[in-house]
Motif scaffolding. Structure first.
Motif, PDB file in Angstrom:
ATOM      1  N   ALA A 284       0.830  -1.200   0.000  1.00 22.09           N
ATOM      2  CA  ALA A 284       0.000   0.000   0.000  1.00 22.09           C
ATOM      3  C   ALA A 284       0.869   1.256   0.000  1.00 22.09           C
ATOM      4  N   ASP A 285       1.991   1.210   0.722  1.00 15.43           N
ATOM      5  CA  ASP A 285       2.908   2.352   0.727  1.00 15.43           C
ATOM      6  C   ASP A 285       3.418   2.639  -0.688  1.00 15.43           C
ATOM      7  N   VAL A 286       3.807   1.581  -1.386  1.00 16.11           N
ATOM      8  CA  VAL A 286       4.311   1.760  -2.749  1.00 16.11           C
ATOM      9  C   VAL A 286       3.238   2.376  -3.629  1.00 16.11           C
ATOM     10  N   LEU A 287       2.029   1.851  -3.538  1.00 13.12           N
ATOM     11  CA  LEU A 287       0.948   2.341  -4.382  1.00 13.12           C
ATOM     12  C   LEU A 287       0.560   3.772  -4.030  1.00 13.12           C
ATOM     13  N   CYS A 288       0.647   4.120  -2.743  1.00 15.76           N
ATOM     14  CA  CYS A 288       0.347   5.500  -2.350  1.00 15.76           C
ATOM     15  C   CYS A 288       1.316   6.467  -3.011  1.00 15.76           C
TER      16      CYS A 288
END
Length: 325
Positions: A284-288
């Motif tokens: 999720a961090d990467v996608l954010c």
């Protein structure tokens, strides 16, 4: 602590392991009272100053300590293969752990570079047939690069990317060998994890390193790791590498073109309810980060509801604000 007495009763051997050089200097400098100032302190015997000077000159500072450790590592490298058994590897790992602790200080890390430590460390990375050695060397290399642009740049130009890709390739191939014992497999996983941490440090904010990694086949290696459902530690480390790419538009373009954004989004679909929470959180961090760039945002929008719902459920946090259009 001292052992034996020499001239004027001074110790001939001193245990300096726990002595602080700054403290000894303080004792010498603050013991020199102004002879014209009133004081109730007793006068210091000149022999005391002589003893303190001898102690001060004998204490090994960090640079000398690192030079000695590099010499020990060079001796290991020079050993014939037959002498690089478990005992030698264990001793070397202890030496590397000691060195790693020292280079966590950026000044020491840069001094290690000046001392010629980088080629020595890369020689150890070349020895990827011995996972415990490579894992310990990766720990030192990561510490040298941590928040240290000089360390990053030095290792990049010394060819660290190729060494790390070669090591990762070897570990992945060896891990498929069913004849390994549980301990041997665990050592391979640990070495692979350490190599991934190194790669993440190397490509952080460094487009040249990111380009090298892609050209050397890094995306295929990362996809192999992400496919290992049974190795959550490795998957977390691989996603951490992708997070470094997501920090820039150019890096995000690679994530999209290589299919990584779609792969990460796929972790959040209802068909994958058993996905590890820590992997999901980092994905999720990467996608954010990636959603700040148009190409990824368009792709993420297709699965936004699944992404938000799964992230709330699995990582117990609400990324909706950072994923908002």
């Amino acid at each position: 602590m001292s052992e034996g007495k020499g001239e004027n009763g001074l110790p001939t051997k001193i245990d300096l392991k726990n002595l602080d050089k700054g403290l000894v200097r303080f004792c010498m400098e603050c013991g020199k009272l102004d002879p014209n100032a009133a004081s109730t302190l007793p006068k210091r015997d000149p022999a005391d100053y002589k003893w303190l000077r001898m102690v001060y000159d004998s204490i090994e500072d960090d640079a000398k300590h690192m030079a000695r450790l590099l010499t020990d590592i060079a001796r290991y490298i020079a050993l014939p293969d037959a002498d690089k058994g478990a005992a030698a590897q264990s001793a070397l790992a202890a030496t590397l752990d000691e060195l790693c602790e020292l280079v966590e200080n950026i000044e020491n890390a840069n001094d290690l570079i000046t001392l010629g430590g980088v080629p020595v460390l890369l020689d150890l990375l070349r020895d990827c047939t011995r996972p415990p050695v490579c894992a310990a060397a990766c720990g030192v290399v990561s510490a040298v690069m941590a928040n240290n642009p000089r360390g990053q740049d030095t290792l990049l130009h010394a060819g660290a990317t190729a060494f790390l890709v070669a090591a990762l390739t070897r570990f992945q191939a060896d891990a498929c060998d069913a004849s390994h014992t549980a301990a041997e497999h665990a050592a391979l996983v640990q070495a692979e994890a350490r190599a991934l941490v190194c790669i993440a440090s190397l490509v952080r904010g460094e487009p040249a390193a990111q380009k090298q990694l892609v050209e050397l086949g890094g995306p295929a290696l990362l996809r192999t790791v992400l496919d290992k459902q049974q190795e959550p530690l490795l998957r977390v480390r691989a996603v951490a590498v992708l997070w470094r790419f997501a920090a820039s538009a150019e890096g995000t373009a690679m994530l999209v073109s290589e299919g990584f954004v779609a792969t990460l989004l796929g972790m959040f679909v209802p068909a994958s309810p058993t996905e590890q929470a820590d992997v999901l959180e980092r994905a999720a961090d990467v996608l954010c980060h990636a959603c700040a760039h148009t190409a990824a945002k368009q792709l993420a929008a297709q699965h936004k509801s699944e992404l938000v719902a799964a992230a709330v459920r699995e990582s117990k946090r609400d990324p909706a604000s950072s994923l908002a259009e």
